[in-house]
Write an enzyme that holds these catalytic residues in place. Structure first.
Site, mmCIF file in Angstrom:
data_model
loop_
_atom_site.group_PDB
_atom_site.id
_atom_site.type_symbol
_atom_site.label_atom_id
_atom_site.label_comp_id
_atom_site.label_asym_id
_atom_site.label_seq_id
_atom_site.Cartn_x
_atom_site.Cartn_y
_atom_site.Cartn_z
ATOM 1 N N CYS A 229 -22.665 -0.215 -2.874
ATOM 2 C CA CYS A 229 -22.286 -0.956 -4.087
ATOM 3 C C CYS A 229 -22.976 -2.310 -4.131
ATOM 4 O O CYS A 229 -22.829 -3.116 -3.208
ATOM 5 C CB CYS A 229 -20.767 -1.144 -4.123
ATOM 6 S SG CYS A 229 -20.193 -2.081 -5.571
ATOM 7 N N ASP B 149 0.775 -1.244 0.000
ATOM 8 C CA ASP B 149 0.000 0.000 0.000
ATOM 9 C C ASP B 149 0.804 1.290 0.000
ATOM 10 O O ASP B 149 0.514 2.196 -0.765
ATOM 11 C CB ASP B 149 -0.964 -0.003 1.185
ATOM 12 C CG ASP B 149 -1.895 1.199 1.177
ATOM 13 O OD1 ASP B 149 -2.373 1.567 0.099
ATOM 14 O OD2 ASP B 149 -2.125 1.781 2.239
ATOM 15 N N CYS C 100 -22.577 4.642 -6.196
ATOM 16 C CA CYS C 100 -21.443 5.245 -5.481
ATOM 17 C C CYS C 100 -21.327 6.729 -5.802
ATOM 18 O O CYS C 100 -21.026 7.548 -4.923
ATOM 19 C CB CYS C 100 -20.147 4.508 -5.818
ATOM 20 S SG CYS C 100 -19.733 4.434 -7.580
ATOM 21 N N CYS D 183 -17.999 -3.176 -13.706
ATOM 22 C CA CYS D 183 -19.019 -2.982 -12.680
ATOM 23 C C CYS D 183 -20.384 -2.774 -13.343
ATOM 24 O O CYS D 183 -20.482 -2.520 -14.548
ATOM 25 C CB CYS D 183 -18.653 -1.819 -11.761
ATOM 26 S SG CYS D 183 -19.123 -0.183 -12.319
ATOM 27 N N CYS E 150 -24.301 1.166 -12.016
ATOM 28 C CA CYS E 150 -25.545 1.696 -11.454
ATOM 29 C C CYS E 150 -25.400 3.132 -10.959
ATOM 30 O O CYS E 150 -26.387 3.811 -10.687
ATOM 31 C CB CYS E 150 -26.016 0.804 -10.306
ATOM 32 S SG CYS E 150 -24.933 0.817 -8.861
ATOM 33 N N CYS F 196 -22.015 9.555 -2.706
ATOM 34 C CA CYS F 196 -20.743 10.044 -2.166
ATOM 35 C C CYS F 196 -20.968 11.327 -1.361
ATOM 36 O O CYS F 196 -21.525 12.303 -1.891
ATOM 37 C CB CYS F 196 -19.756 10.309 -3.295
ATOM 38 S SG CYS F 196 -18.198 11.058 -2.744
ATOM 39 N N CYS G 26 -14.236 6.625 5.215
ATOM 40 C CA CYS G 26 -15.603 6.660 4.686
ATOM 41 C C CYS G 26 -15.865 5.355 3.961
ATOM 42 O O CYS G 26 -15.033 4.890 3.177
ATOM 43 C CB CYS G 26 -15.782 7.829 3.731
ATOM 44 S SG CYS G 26 -17.481 8.010 3.114
ATOM 45 N N CYS H 231 -13.359 14.028 -1.036
ATOM 46 C CA CYS H 231 -13.615 12.671 -0.557
ATOM 47 C C CYS H 231 -13.588 12.681 0.973
ATOM 48 O O CYS H 231 -12.635 13.175 1.578
ATOM 49 C CB CYS H 231 -12.544 11.720 -1.090
ATOM 50 S SG CYS H 231 -12.552 10.076 -0.347
ATOM 51 N N CYS I 211 -19.342 4.621 -0.403
ATOM 52 C CA CYS I 211 -19.338 4.108 -1.776
ATOM 53 C C CYS I 211 -19.253 2.586 -1.804
ATOM 54 O O CYS I 211 -19.629 1.959 -2.798
ATOM 55 C CB CYS I 211 -18.208 4.738 -2.594
ATOM 56 S SG CYS I 211 -16.545 4.246 -2.102
#
Length: 312
Positions: A252, A138, A198, A192, A195, A202, A245, A217, A248
């Site tokens: 989903c 990461d 997200c 995806c 839709c 948000c 957060c 964000c 989103c």
């Protein structure tokens, strides 16, 4: 947070080992409790720059574009990347209102993932002692979601998250660059559902079909140090979380009905942080108490500030 690249290189190693196969790695991961693994090519494909370029990168993103293309590796001749997913989803405990994002409910995933990958390397060294390995988790310049996509482990959502068919978006990614010549996977061709849930939900309206406005964000705003603007405070007040957060991800449809994590370290959770217990701690005491949690790297002041905003 410090850069967690762990190099386990053998200076006498030869990159010509063929004693380890993808099947071998899958078997070892199964034994170690790593549920999902794939192989990405290295060096990265010629079109990698098109996938990684952004004209307004988030300040928390490690490395420049060129550094991300190189992966920040110290290995001389890496030839493959072993990419593992570590699912972390757990249901919210009964009668609990969480105030931190799900990824921070358990021990810091950087520590957990690095431990699992280190154990995988220990097993691989028994088979291929001449090989070299390097762990990335990461915070190195390695583009983790792109690597997971190349390794056939998922596809992108409109929230920029990697979606795995089994574990949804609730996964941490860890990679091992290695001199082992492994057959890379084929990326998924799925996409995806589109839709736009997200995008619609948000809190900071930071998502779009093409651009990601990181500065609105909520996850970024909760980690940003210093005084916040009225607009930023308004974003924080949209949900009860003082860190991160999950909106989103919560909306989903790809996350509906996903299983809870099988990883023991991620099943031991504390979904709520009692800020009244944090407030009287000195910075040193806070570090000693919470250094094993992912929210600790920005210090206690941002947590107290965010709670104060929610209380006003």
């Amino acid at each position: 947070m410090t850069n967690k690249i762990t190099s386990l290189a053998n200076p006498l190693a030869s990159p010509d080992s063929t004693s380890v196969t993808v099947s071998t790695i899958e078997t070892l991961c199964h034994r170690l409790g790593i549920p999902t693994v794939g192989i990405a090519p290295w060096p990265l494909p010629a079109d990698a720059k098109e996938h990684l370029f952004t004209n307004k990168p988030c300040p928390f993103t490690a490395g420049t574009l060129e550094e991300r293309l190189q992966g920040g590796t110290h290995l001389v001749t890496p030839r493959s990347a072993i990419v593992c997913l570590f699912p972390y989803y757990m249901n919210t405990p009964a009668k609990t209102t969480s105030n931190i994002a799900r990824y921070a409910w358990a021990d810091d995933y950087h520590l957990v993932v690095t431990d699992y990958l280190s154990r995988l390397i220990d097993q691989l060294r028994l088979i291929a002692p001449e090989a070299e390995f390097e762990i990335h988790c990461d915070t190195s310049p390695l583009a983790d979601r792109y690597m997971a996509y190349l390794a056939g482990l998922g596809f992108y959502g409109k929230n920029r998250a990697l979606i795995n068919p089994t574990w949804g978006t609730y996964t941490n990614i860890g990679s091992i660059l290695t001199t082992l010549p492994l057959e890379p996977a084929t990326p998924m061709t799925r996409s995806c559902l589109g839709c736009n849930a997200c995008i619609r939900h948000c809190p900071g309206q930071s998502l779009g079909d093409k651009d990601f406005h990181f500065h609105t964000c909520k996850s970024y705003v909760t980690q940003k140090k210093g005084d916040l603007t009225d607009d930023e405070k308004s974003i924080i007040r949209k949900t009860p979380l003082i860190w991160g957060c999950d909106v989103c991800q919560e909306v989903c449809p790809h996350n509906r009905g996903i299983p809870e994590t099988p990883i023991p370290e991620f099943r031991r959770i504390q979904a709520r942080l009692d800020v009244s217990e944090v407030a009287p701690l000195s910075n040193r005491e806070f570090k000693n108490a919470f250094d094993h949690r992912a929210f600790a790297w920005r210090g206690k002041k941002v947590l107290l500030r965010n709670q104060e905003i929610l209380d006003t």
